[in-house]
Design an enzyme around this catalytic site. Structure first.
Site: not given
Ligand code: NAP
Length: 506
Positions: A282, A332
């Protein structure tokens, strides 16, 4: 579908279970018990579909351990049975007629490399056929993304050549699902209820049902998740079910990614249009983005990449190769907020405690701070709590039950990997207590959110529920962040009813 039973009866039964999902069977005679050979010659007449005959040697990843003379004898005994194809290796200087096969039997001329992708895969493929009409087949272990890229380049350079090309192992999984895209005539599969014929085989029912293998073609849009490990990811289920429900010609594939640079080149060759990015990439993926949303800069992490149209030369591999220029975003925080909203619609002015200071906690603290929450970050390593809190103008504390009780939060978010089932990403933390805050006494009126989604109910969440708290399991966030990605991938809303069904059944 490879038949790997020890008896012909077992093979026929497993073929029956998968019948609607397969078009061709491969009898792996090296799996058969010695007493079954006589019956095996009758299998083509009983199968109700074309059958390939293969007797795979141990050195090629099979189970046949006796010598070559014995293997040729076995091929001869079986070949008269009317197989559609017989698979013979490139070092076996023998024709179909040479083993007594009827004229209609074709030859698959194969080579296997269980060590890795050989340097000159293109040359090997071109040199395989011994006689006109033989179908070349290469099955090679893919050890990582650099090798996946080599295999895809060889596939592209041999587009003119009818062939079977298989990347074995988890890193080669995409070559199976995307067989049509890489110009491979076949994809081998093994039923999950028996031994796999080779590493990376998927159950034919999963291939046909979840991945809609039969409908994958040049116009199918390819998406995927890039992570390591990635084998247990639920994202392929979430996204593929969404595409199927909306009738979108798209497929979503798990990619085990060890190195980003060769992977992204492989993704370009495959025409991948969008990616979910997960642990451990990420942050590192930021260096590969042409542009990104402000949330990526704020979090220092990207969980979604979408190929921007236009720029790079298209691959010859298919008509819709993804261009260069990845745009990054992060769903997210919005996924967390969307999962929380049904139980806590108004966050402004509420007190929230976030336990943890890793990547998940960062996205959650960001989401809560943006929503006007008063956030306290508590972490096992207090220095990390402080760092995170300072970044988002939040407060911080050590992981101390009394300090958290004194703060009287309306919302507690468990954002550590504590409580995660072993075998998951955080199995490395084995030995740590499953409940990150065992001494904490719930008042009973808090909303308690646990980011861990496997198991569905963690010990922490179970304790909160028992105390009367409103509990939100991590699966909700997983689905909601995926719905944000789906919106970007498909340009459509993920079906709400399907999201509810998955939240109840996954
Ligand atoms: P990470 O960056 O590695 O951070 C792990 C955090 O957990 C750190 O704060 C660590 O504390 C803490 N921790 C680990 N074991 C602990 C224990 N036994 N007791 C107390 N604290 C402990 O991991 P991450 O990416 O944030 O992921 C954390 C969890 O969230 C994982 O289970 C992941 O699967 C899950 N997740 C879920 C979603 C979803 O959609 N539901 C999304 C993302 C992540 P130290 O700083 O002291 O090491």
């Amino acid at each position: 579908m490879s038949l790997t039973g020890s008896t012909v009866a077992e093979d026929l039964a497993s073929l029956e279970r998968c019948r609607g999902s397969v078009e061709l069977a491969e009898l792996r005679a090296d799996f058969l018990a010695p007493g079954e050979i006589g019956a095996a010659a009758r299998l083509p007449a009983l199968a109700g579909m074309p059958v390939i005959l293969a007797v795979r040697r141990a050195r090629d990843g099979g189970r046949f351990a006796a010598g070559e003379a014995e293997r040729v004898r076995l091929l001869r005994r079986l070949a008269a049975g009317g197989f559609a194809w017989v698979d013979m290796e490139d070092d076996l200087e023998i024709s179909a007629a040479g083993i007594g096969a009827p004229p209609a039997t074709g030859v698959i001329r194969s080579f296997h490399d269980t060590r890795g992708v050989p340097q000159d895969l293109e040359g090997r493929l071109r040199g395989l056929a011994r006689r006109p009409g033989e179908l070349p087949k290469a099955a090679v272990t893919v050890n990582g993304c650099a090798e996946l890229l080599e295999l895809l380049r060889a596939a592209e350079r041999t587009r003119d050549l009818p062939k079977i090309l298989v990347g074995m192992g988890e890193a080669g999984f995409a070559t199976r699902v995307l067989a049509a895209r890489i110009g491979s005539s076949l994809c081998y599969a093994s039923p999950a209820d028996g031994p796999a014929a080779a590493p990376g085989h998927v159950d034919p029912r999963v291939l046909a049902g979840l991945y809609r293998f039969k409908s994958i073609g040049a116009s199918t849009a390819v998406f995927g998740v890039a992570g390591n490990p990635v084998g247990h990811s639920l994202s392929p289920v979430i996204h593929n079910r969404g595409f199927a429900a909306l009738g979108i010609d798209a497929v979503y594939v798990p990619f085990r990614v060890d190195e980003l640079a060769p992977f992204l080149e492989a993704a370009r060759l495959l025409g991948v249009r969008g990616l979910s990015i997960t642990v451990p990439h990420k942050e590192a993926v930021l260096g590969h983005l042409a542009s990104f949303d402000p949330v990526v800069a704020r979090l220092g992490a990207c969980n979604t990449m979408v190929a921007a149209p236009g720029a790079l030369p298209r691959s010859a591999m298919q008509t819709n190769a993804a261009p260069v220029g990845w745009h990054g975003t992060n769903t997210d925080a919005e996924g967390f907020l969307a999962a929380l909203r049904p139980v806590l619609p108004e966050l402004s002015g509420k007190r929230a405690v976030v336990i943890g200071a890793g990547g998940a906690a960062r996205a959650i603290v960001h989401g809560l701070a943006e929503s006007g929450c008063d956030v306290l970050v508590a972490n096992r390593t207090p220095g990390r709590a402080r760092e995170l809190a300072e970044r988002f103008a939040a407060r911080w504390a050590p992981l101390d039950p009394a300090a958290i009780e004194a703060d009287r939060p309306s919302l507690i978010v468990q954002a550590t990997s504590a409580g995660m089932a072993s075998g998951g990403v955080a199995a490395a933390t084995a030995g740590a207590p499953e409940d990150p805050l065992p001494g904490y006494r719930f008042r009973g009126d808090e909303v308690v959110f646990d980011v861990v989604y496997s198991p569905r109910v963690t010990p922490f969440l179970a304790r909160a529920t028992a105390a009367g708290c409103t509990a939100v399991p991590g699966l909700r966030m997983l689905i909601e962040q995926a719905r944000g990605q789906f919106r970007l991938f498909a340009g459509r809303e993920y079906p709400r009813e399907l999201a509810e069904e998955l939240a109840a059944t996954l």
